[in-house]
Design an enzyme around this catalytic site. Structure first.
Site: not given
Length: 521
Positions: A293, A327
Site C-alpha cells: 500500500e 495516504c
C-alpha cells in the site's frame, strides 16, 4: 487445541475525551509514559534480546529536545540471524492450529484494550498525534487483531462451511496453508495500527516474520512486540529488527528465503521493493509475493447540488487530520464553477479555526514527522505559491518542533505539481471544473487511486461517480479518511499499491496459499 467460541466482530469504540473521566485517564497515561521515555530497546531475534552499539534515536517531533528512546539497530549479519530464527520457528508455527494462533491475537487485543491510553500516549509523544488520532490508531490495532483472528478461523473451516462441488468416488478438500517467512515493513504514520495489522495478518496465517519498523517510530513497534511476548507468542514468530532500509531492508527483500514482503509506505520505496522482489536469487525456489500500500493523491469532488457546509467540513477534516500525513488524506478538491467561490470561502473559514501546537496538550494540529518531511513540505508550499493563489497558511508555525501552518491554495490547474504529487503534509489544492463530469475527469487525472469522495444530492450523478471515479475506496457525502476494519476494506489502484484490502474478507488470502487435496475413495 484451545477451546474458543467465535463471537461476532465489533469495532473498538473511540474514546470520548469530552468526558472528564476519559480526559483524566489520558492525562494519567501521558504522565506514566513520559516518565518512561529515553530508555534503550533491544532487537528481538528468536529467544534473544540483542543490544547493539548503533542506535536509532527516536525524537518527539513536537518537542525535538525530548528523546523517546534509543532503539538498537540491526546489521545484515543480525538480519541473517533473524531470518534463520524465523525459518526454524516456521517449521513448528505452521503446524499450530488456526484457533490457537488466533487466540494469541485475542489475548493481545484484550491486554491492549486494557492499556489503550498508554499505547495512545506513546504515539502522542513519538508520532505527534493528538489524542483523538492516537486513540483511533490504537482502536484500529485492536480491531485488526480481533478481525484477523476470526478470519483465520473462518478460512480454516472453509472446507465445511463452503464445500467444493461433490464428485462421486472422491474426497476433495481446499485448505489455506502459510507461505513461509515474510518481511513486514510498516509506516510511521500509523505506527501501531498498520504495524499490528500487517504483522497480525501474517502470523495468524501461520507465517513467521521479520518486523522492520519505520525509523521514525520504532518505540511504539517495540511496545507491540513486548505485548506479543507477554501473551506467550513463541520465540521466533515475530523477530524485531529495526534498521536501515538500504542496508537491512534491501538485503531481506532480496533474500532467497524471503517468501513475501508486506509493505506500507511511499510509492518510490514500494516500487523499489517490487523490483528487488521480482529478481530471482540463487537458492530461491518461489516467486516472492509483494503486498503493498503505497500512497495517494486523494480528492473530493463537489457539485452544485451538494450540502456545501458538510462538504467543507469533510474537506478540512480529510486534508488536515494528523497534519495531512495519511495516504488517504484529501489533498485535492475539485468543485464545479457555480459553487466554487462558496466552497473556497467555507474551506477558508474552517481552516482558519484550526490551531497548531503540542500534541501532548491536544491541539487539533501537531507537527509533521521529522526534519526531512518538514523541509519537503515547506518546499512544496513554495512551489504552490507559483501554481495557485495562497488562501490560508503558507509557512512555518511556532513551536519547538516540526510545525507547519495548514495551507490552502486555490485556482490550481489540474496538472500542477501540488495537484499531482503526494506531499504528505497539511497542504490542500483546490481546482475549478465547469461541471460534475469534468470534475470527475480531473479527479481521475492522477497516477494514484486510493480514496475519493463525491458530494452531491443527485442520485444519477452519484451513480455516475460511483462507477467512474477510479479509486479503491470511494465515499459519498463523507470525508475520504477514516476507514474502519471490516466496514471499509482498505487499499487502492494504480500507483497506490496492490489493492490488497486490509481489514477485508480476502486479505488473509494474500498471506496463504490454497492447497487442493483429492483422495480416491
Amino acid at each position: 487445541m484451545t477451546e474458543y467460541t467465535v463471537t461476532p466482530f465489533q469495532n473498538e469504540p473511540f474514546t470520548d475525551f469530552s468526558r472528564p473521566e476519559n480526559k483524566q485517564a489520558m492525562e494519567a497515561a501521558l504522565l506514566k509514559v513520559k516518565a518512561e521515555l529515553g530508555r534503550d530497546y533491544p532487537l528481538r531475534i528468536g529467544s534473544e534480546k540483542v543490544m547493539t552499539e548503533q542506535k536509532i534515536v527516536s525524537v518527539n517531533p513536537g518537542n525535538v529536545d525530548q528523546v523517546i528512546g534509543h532503539v538498537s539497530k540491526a546489521t545484515q549479519d543480525l538480519a541473517e540471524n533473524a531470518m534463520n530464527a524465523a525459518l526454524n520457528t516456521f517449521e513448528t508455527w505452521k503446524k499450530t492450529t488456526a484457533v490457537d494462533r488466533a487466540c494469541y491475537l485475542f489475548r493481545a487485543a484484550k491486554l491492549m484494550r486494557e492499556r489503550k491510553h498508554e499505547f495512545s500516549a506513546l504515539m502522542v509523544y513519538e508520532a505527534g498525534k493528538n489524542w483523538a488520532e492516537a486513540d483511533a490508531d490504537t482502536a484500529e490495532a485492536i480491531d485488526f487483531m480481533e478481525y484477523y483472528g476470526r478470519e483465520m478461523i473462518r478460512l480454516s473451516e472453509t472446507h465445511t462451511h463452503r464445500p467444493l462441488t461433490k464428485l462421486p468416488g472422491e474426497e476433495n478438500r481446499l485448505t489455506y496453508i502459510p507461505l513461509g517467512v515474510g518481511i513486514v515493513i510498516p509506516p510511521w504514520n500509523f505506527p501501531l495500527a498498520i504495524c499490528v495489522g500487517i504483522t497480525a495478518a501474517a502470523v495468524v496465517s501461520g507465517n513467521t516474520v521479520l518486523l522492520k519498523p519505520a525509523s521514525v517510530t520504532p518505540v511504539i513497534a517495540h511496545k507491540f512486540v513486548e505485548l506479543m511476548e507477554e501473551v506467550g507468542l513463541p520465540d521466533g514468530v515475530i523477530n524485531f529488527i529495526p534498521g536501515s532500509g538500504a542496508e537491512v531492508g534491501d538485503y531481506l527483500t532480496s533474500h532467497p528465503k524471503t517468501r513475501f514482503i508486506s509493505f506500507t509506505g511511499s510509492k518510490e520505496i514500494g516500487l523499489r521493493i517490487n523490483r528487488l522482489a521480482a529478481q530471482t536469487n540463487e537458492g530461491q525456489i518461489w516467486m516472492k509475493r509483494v503486498i503493498a500500500e503505497m500512497g495517494g493523491k486523494d480528492g473530493i469532488v463537489v457539485d452544485e447540488t451538494a450540502d456545501l457546509e458538510e462538504a467543507a467540513k469533510a474537506i478540512v477534516a480529510s486534508a488536515f487530520g494528523f497534519q495531512g500525513q495519511k495516504c488517504s488524506a484529501g489533498s485535492r478538491v475539485i468543485a464545479v464553477a457555480s459553487v466554487y467561490d462558496r466552497i473556497v470561502q467555507l474551506v477558508k473559514e474552517h481552516t482558519e479555526k484550526l490551531t497548531v501546537g503540542l500534541p501532548e496538550l491536544n491541539y487539533p494540529l501537531g507537527p509533521v514527522s521529522d526534519q526531512q518531511a518538514y523541509d519537503k513540505i515547506l518546499a512544496y508550499i513554495e512551489i504552490g505559491k507559483t501554481e495557485g493563489r495562497l488562501l490560508v497558511g503558507g509557512g512555518k508555525a511556532q513551536g519547538n518542533g516540526y510545525y507547519i501552518e495548514p495551507t490552502v491554495f486555490t485556482d490550481v490547474d489540474g496538472r500542477a505539481r501540488i495537484m499531482q504529487e503526494e506531499i504528505f503534509g497539511p497542504v490542500l489544492a483546490i481546482a475549478k471544473a465547469k461541471d460534475y463530469k469534468e470534475a470527475i475527469a480531473l479527479y481521475n487525472d492522477t497516477e494514484f487511486g486510493l480514496t475519493g469522495s463525491y458530494f452531491s444530492q443527485d442520485e444519477a450523478r452519484i451513480a455516475y461517480a460511483l462507477e467512474e471515479m477510479h479509486c479503491g475506496n470511494m465515499y459519498v457525502n463523507r470525508k475520504c479518511t477514516g476507514a474502519l476494519v471490516g466496514v471499509h476494506p482498505f487499499g487502492g489502484f494504480n500507483m497506490s499499491g496492490t489493492d490488497s484490502k486490509a481489514g477485508g474478507h480476502d486479505y488473509l488470502l494474500l498471506y496463504t496459499q490454497a492447497k487442493l487435496t483429492s483422495r480416491k475413495l
